[in-house]
Structure formats: C-alpha cells, structure tokens
Scaffold this motif. Structure first.
Motif, PDB file in Angstrom:
ATOM      1  N   PHE A 117       0.838  -1.196   0.000  1.00 56.04           N
ATOM      2  CA  PHE A 117       0.000   0.000   0.000  1.00 56.04           C
ATOM      3  C   PHE A 117       0.874   1.246   0.000  1.00 56.04           C
ATOM      4  O   PHE A 117       2.063   1.206   0.280  1.00 56.04           O
ATOM      5  N   LYS A 118       0.253   2.360  -0.344  1.00 50.97           N
ATOM      6  CA  LYS A 118       0.878   3.680  -0.246  1.00 50.97           C
ATOM      7  C   LYS A 118      -0.086   4.565   0.512  1.00 50.97           C
ATOM      8  O   LYS A 118      -1.272   4.671   0.150  1.00 50.97           O
ATOM      9  N   ALA A 119       0.374   5.188   1.583  1.00 46.95           N
ATOM     10  CA  ALA A 119      -0.523   5.988   2.413  1.00 46.95           C
ATOM     11  C   ALA A 119       0.222   7.178   2.995  1.00 46.95           C
ATOM     12  O   ALA A 119       1.430   7.116   3.248  1.00 46.95           O
ATOM     13  N   GLU A 120      -0.525   8.251   3.228  1.00 46.33           N
ATOM     14  CA  GLU A 120       0.041   9.452   3.823  1.00 46.33           C
ATOM     15  C   GLU A 120      -0.460   9.670   5.253  1.00 46.33           C
ATOM     16  O   GLU A 120       0.067  10.507   5.972  1.00 46.33           O
ATOM     17  N   PHE A 121      -1.500   8.923   5.677  1.00 40.53           N
ATOM     18  CA  PHE A 121      -2.049   9.153   7.015  1.00 40.53           C
ATOM     19  C   PHE A 121      -1.106   8.624   8.101  1.00 40.53           C
ATOM     20  O   PHE A 121      -0.263   7.756   7.852  1.00 40.53           O
ATOM     21  N   LYS A 122      -1.254   9.174   9.304  1.00 36.57           N
ATOM     22  CA  LYS A 122      -0.521   8.687  10.464  1.00 36.57           C
ATOM     23  C   LYS A 122      -1.516   8.048  11.433  1.00 36.57           C
ATOM     24  O   LYS A 122      -2.582   8.598  11.696  1.00 36.57           O
ATOM     25  N   LEU A 123      -1.172   6.892  11.937  1.00 36.70           N
ATOM     26  CA  LEU A 123      -2.073   6.141  12.799  1.00 36.70           C
ATOM     27  C   LEU A 123      -2.304   6.862  14.123  1.00 36.70           C
ATOM     28  O   LEU A 123      -1.353   7.338  14.753  1.00 36.70           O
ATOM     29  N   ASP A 124      -3.566   6.922  14.540  1.00 30.47           N
ATOM     30  CA  ASP A 124      -3.909   7.414  15.868  1.00 30.47           C
ATOM     31  C   ASP A 124      -3.826   6.242  16.838  1.00 30.47           C
ATOM     32  O   ASP A 124      -4.744   5.429  16.947  1.00 30.47           O
ATOM     33  N   ALA A 125      -2.706   6.142  17.535  1.00 26.54           N
ATOM     34  CA  ALA A 125      -2.465   4.996  18.411  1.00 26.54           C
ATOM     35  C   ALA A 125      -3.370   4.991  19.635  1.00 26.54           C
ATOM     36  O   ALA A 125      -3.405   4.007  20.376  1.00 26.54           O
ATOM     37  N   ASN A 126      -4.119   6.072  19.865  1.00 27.93           N
ATOM     38  CA  ASN A 126      -5.033   6.114  21.006  1.00 27.93           C
ATOM     39  C   ASN A 126      -6.376   5.454  20.711  1.00 27.93           C
ATOM     40  O   ASN A 126      -7.163   5.202  21.616  1.00 27.93           O
ATOM     41  N   ALA A 127      -6.642   5.175  19.435  1.00 26.00           N
ATOM     42  CA  ALA A 127      -7.889   4.510  19.063  1.00 26.00           C
ATOM     43  C   ALA A 127      -7.861   3.062  19.538  1.00 26.00           C
ATOM     44  O   ALA A 127      -6.790   2.457  19.691  1.00 26.00           O
ATOM     45  N   ASP A 128      -9.048   2.482  19.774  1.00 25.68           N
ATOM     46  CA  ASP A 128      -9.114   1.070  20.149  1.00 25.68           C
ATOM     47  C   ASP A 128      -8.570   0.185  19.040  1.00 25.68           C
ATOM     48  O   ASP A 128      -7.965  -0.855  19.298  1.00 25.68           O
ATOM     49  N   GLY A 129      -8.819   0.608  17.810  1.00 24.43           N
ATOM     50  CA  GLY A 129      -8.349  -0.163  16.672  1.00 24.43           C
ATOM     51  C   GLY A 129      -8.530   0.620  15.391  1.00 24.43           C
ATOM     52  O   GLY A 129      -9.236   1.636  15.346  1.00 24.43           O
ATOM     53  N   ALA A 130      -7.886   0.169  14.325  1.00 27.12           N
ATOM     54  CA  ALA A 130      -7.996   0.799  13.015  1.00 27.12           C
ATOM     55  C   ALA A 130      -7.942  -0.281  11.951  1.00 27.12           C
ATOM     56  O   ALA A 130      -7.293  -1.326  12.136  1.00 27.12           O
ATOM     57  N   ILE A 131      -8.621  -0.011  10.861  1.00 26.27           N
ATOM     58  CA  ILE A 131      -8.635  -0.951   9.748  1.00 26.27           C
ATOM     59  C   ILE A 131      -8.277  -0.188   8.485  1.00 26.27           C
ATOM     60  O   ILE A 131      -8.936   0.799   8.138  1.00 26.27           O
ATOM     61  N   TRP A 132      -7.234  -0.655   7.803  1.00 25.60           N
ATOM     62  CA  TRP A 132      -6.808  -0.017   6.569  1.00 25.60           C
ATOM     63  C   TRP A 132      -7.845  -0.325   5.469  1.00 25.60           C
ATOM     64  O   TRP A 132      -8.210  -1.488   5.252  1.00 25.60           O
ATOM     65  N   VAL A 133      -8.278   0.717   4.754  1.00 23.07           N
ATOM     66  CA  VAL A 133      -9.285   0.543   3.709  1.00 23.07           C
ATOM     67  C   VAL A 133      -8.902   1.341   2.468  1.00 23.07           C
ATOM     68  O   VAL A 133      -8.093   2.273   2.531  1.00 23.07           O
ATOM     69  N   LYS A 134      -9.511   0.960   1.342  1.00 23.59           N
ATOM     70  CA  LYS A 134      -9.300   1.667   0.068  1.00 23.59           C
ATOM     71  C   LYS A 134     -10.622   1.716  -0.679  1.00 23.59           C
ATOM     72  O   LYS A 134     -11.337   0.713  -0.762  1.00 23.59           O
ATOM     73  N   ARG A 135     -10.966   2.875  -1.217  1.00 25.27           N
ATOM     74  CA  ARG A 135     -12.176   2.984  -2.026  1.00 25.27           C
ATOM     75  C   ARG A 135     -11.996   2.210  -3.326  1.00 25.27           C
ATOM     76  O   ARG A 135     -10.976   2.335  -3.996  1.00 25.27           O
ATOM     77  N   VAL A 136     -12.988   1.405  -3.670  1.00 26.62           N
ATOM     78  CA  VAL A 136     -12.931   0.576  -4.871  1.00 26.62           C
ATOM     79  C   VAL A 136     -14.191   0.782  -5.697  1.00 26.62           C
ATOM     80  O   VAL A 136     -15.250   1.175  -5.185  1.00 26.62           O
ATOM     81  N   GLU A 137     -14.081   0.509  -6.996  1.00 25.55           N
ATOM     82  CA  GLU A 137     -15.228   0.679  -7.892  1.00 25.55           C
ATOM     83  C   GLU A 137     -16.259  -0.432  -7.710  1.00 25.55           C
ATOM     84  O   GLU A 137     -17.462  -0.189  -7.791  1.00 25.55           O
ATOM     85  N   ASP A 138     -15.782  -1.667  -7.487  1.00 26.08           N
ATOM     86  CA  ASP A 138     -16.695  -2.805  -7.344  1.00 26.08           C
ATOM     87  C   ASP A 138     -16.508  -3.445  -5.978  1.00 26.08           C
ATOM     88  O   ASP A 138     -15.707  -4.374  -5.814  1.00 26.08           O
ATOM     89  N   PRO A 139     -17.219  -2.989  -4.963  1.00 28.61           N
ATOM     90  CA  PRO A 139     -17.025  -3.530  -3.607  1.00 28.61           C
ATOM     91  C   PRO A 139     -17.562  -4.934  -3.417  1.00 28.61           C
ATOM     92  O   PRO A 139     -17.296  -5.557  -2.379  1.00 28.61           O
ATOM     93  N   SER A 140     -18.305  -5.479  -4.386  1.00 27.07           N
ATOM     94  CA  SER A 140     -18.910  -6.803  -4.206  1.00 27.07           C
ATOM     95  C   SER A 140     -17.874  -7.911  -4.105  1.00 27.07           C
ATOM     96  O   SER A 140     -18.185  -9.009  -3.647  1.00 27.07           O
ATOM     97  N   ALA A 141     -16.649  -7.636  -4.516  1.00 25.45           N
ATOM     98  CA  ALA A 141     -15.605  -8.656  -4.472  1.00 25.45           C
ATOM     99  C   ALA A 141     -14.779  -8.615  -3.183  1.00 25.45           C
ATOM    100  O   ALA A 141     -13.842  -9.396  -3.031  1.00 25.45           O
TER     101      ALA A 141
END
Length: 338
Positions: A117-141
């Motif tokens: 992956f390529k990302a510019e965000f910085k993780l907020d380590a104070n959150a309970d959890g985080a899930i890396w996501v990406k916008r896609v054209e066909d989410p059904s897969a």
C-alpha cells in the motif's frame, strides 16, 4: 508497537514462482514484498517497532529452511526483534494470528503479507483499533466497512448490494494485543467457525459489540501481489513511487554495453546489459545478464540470463534462462526456455 505478519499461505495463484520461493519473499524493485510491507507500516504508525512476528507454513508446504533467518533479518533491519511461528494447518485468519500468541501483547498491527500500500495518514495509536481501507469501484468482491461519525459500524463480507465502497485491504491495528488474543482463544475454545475456519471478522464483531471503536485508515494505493499480472503491475507502481521519492534504483556496478535504461527501473548489483534496452517499469535482480533484448514493464528476479528477447508484462524467476521471441511469459525459478 509490534507487527504481526501472517504469511502461511502457499501462494498457489502465483505459481510457478511460489514453488520455490514463498510469495511474501518475492522481490519487487529490489526488496521482498514482506520487507516493503513492514517498512511502510512502520512509517504509518510513526513509532519504534519493538517486534515483528511472522507466521509461516511448514517446510512441506514450500517454506525453505532459510525462510526464518531471512525474516528475522528483515525485522532486525528495522531495529526490531524478529520472531517466527509455524501454522501447521490452515484453519483461518484468526487461527493464523493466534499462532503468534506469545507475541500478542500491547499495541500491534496485523498485516497479511499479500498486499502492498501507499498511504500518507498517520495512525492514531489512542484509538481502540484501526482498519486499513481503500475505495474501490466494485465492492462486491471485497469485505467492506460502513462508517458513522468517523467510526466503523459494520463489517460486511462481499456485499451483494451496495453498502459501502471502502474495501478492507488486510491490515489492522489493535491497541490491546492481549484482548485480541483472548477473543481468538474464545473462538477456538468454543469452536466458532465460518466456512470451516476461525475468522478474524468474528473477532472484530465481538470486540465492536464490547464497545471497541474502530477507525478507518484510508490508503492512497493498494497493490495486489496475488497473481502474475497484478504482481507485475505492483512492480510498475512501486517503481513509479520510488522515482517520485527521488530514489535511484540502478546499482553503481551495472555494466552497459550499447545498452539503454529508460526510467523508472530497478537494476541490481553485478548486472550486465548488452545491446539491450530496458524500461520503463522493469526490475532486474542481482547477477543477471541480458543481451540483444528489449524489455518493458516486467519483473525479473536474481541470477537470470535473457537473450534475444522482446518482453512485456513478463515475470521471470530466479536462475531462469530465456532465449526466445515470446512477449508475455511467466517463468518460475530454474526454468530454461532456449
């Protein structure tokens, strides 16, 4: 911070290349997939990595004896302790993570080693959890997440109607590794399975129901290394990013004899190019020789000999020899086409 890397799959979709090399140790632009993955994660979490735990498969499933040492070296290159665990039987994503239970404590990132992956965000380590996501054209897969007020409310696996276009890419942050471990233990103790396996999605749902708040980490690029063509495209994208970052990936000792390199390219040490044009988007591993050839948009591993070739969208394994007029090939380690 710890990184947990399940990588016990046999990589059947990338054969023949994975018959002798585990897929996460496939080299992309001079670095293995798994090394690039943990390096990129370390940039996003923006914290010192204490330990990297790798979960591999048994030797009988194609994991060579030197796999553990290679992985430990990758961890040590980031100043972290390297640990290696073996998942003897494929019993699901949660089970794979649980194989590293001795390393599951404190904040940790779980990253499945078949994607970059390529990302510019910085993780907020104070959150309970985080899930890396990406916008896609066909989410059904894909598995997707739904959001409300910036938090994840639902995990939906391969929706048959539109609920979200934020696809889960297989990288997760957990503030409390012990809690993650205990939830997986509960699944195993109570034999709670989906499709015959212990799934991480069940753990996520359980943690959410207990009040854990997960936030999304949106990546700019999501690069697949599952099959030959996507892996070649991942090499192309990686070379583009390296060029944008101002990195020169051509070794100083490359020998050019009536040869031309069209950037971006990666060319390893002790490579000889004669009467040849390579690029753009070509990676050639160490100790390789290319003569009388034109190559573009291709991924070539170490100790390869190529002559009289016109290649495009090709992937060639270690110690292979190729002499011919084929244009789109997939050649595994130690193969000869002459």
């Amino acid at each position: 911070m710890k990184i947990i890397v399940p990588m016990a799959g046999i990589g059947s979709r990338l054969r023949p290349h994975t018959l002798t090399t585990p897929k996460p140790l496939t080299v992309i632009a001079g670095k293995t997939i798994v090394q690039r993955l943990v390096e990129d994660i370390s940039k996003v979490v923006n914290e010192q990595i204490e330990e990297i735990a790798f979960i591999i498969g048994p030797a009988a499933k194609g994991f060579p004896a030197d796999t553990s040492q290679k992985l430990i070296s990758i961890a040590e290159s980031l100043g972290a302790k390297g640990s290696v665990y073996v998942q003897e039987e494929a019993l699901g994503t949660a089970h794979a993570i649980y194989c590293a239970k001795n390393s599951l404590s404190g904040p940790c990132v779980v990253a499945f080693a078949d994607t970059l992956f390529k990302a510019e965000f910085k993780l907020d380590a104070n959150a309970d959890g985080a899930i890396w996501v990406k916008r896609v054209e066909d989410p059904s897969a894909f598995g997707v997440v739904k959001l409300k007020d910036g938090y994840i409310t639902d995990f939906v696996e391969k929706p048959d109607h539109f609920v979200s276009d934020l696809a889960i890419i297989g990288i997760y942050y957990f503030k409390d590794g012990d809690k993650l471990k205990n939830e997986i233990q509960y699944l195993i103790d109570n034999d709670i399975k989906e499709r015959g396996e212990y799934q991480l999605t069940n753990v996520l749902e359980s943690l959410k129901e207990q009040g854990a708040k997960f936030i999304p980490g949106t990546v700019d690029a999501w690069m697949d290394c599952g099959k030959k063509n996507p892996t070649v495209d991942t090499n192309k994208q990686t070379l583009t990013f390296e060029q944008q970052d101002g990195n020169n990936l051509v070794a100083d000792d490359v020998i050019l004899e009536n040869a031309k390199i069209i950037q971006p390219c990666y060319v390893g040490n002790n490579v000889v190019l004669k009467n040849t044009t390579i690029g753009p988007y070509v990676s050639i591993g160490h100790n390789s020789v290319v003569e009388n050839s034109t190559i573009e948009n291709s991924l070539i591993q170490n100790n390869v000999t190529i002559t009289n070739a016109t290649l495009n969208e090709a992937m060639i394994g270690n110690f292979a020899k190729f002499d011919g007029n084929f244009t789109s090939v997939s050649i595994g380690d130690y193969t000869e086409l002459t």
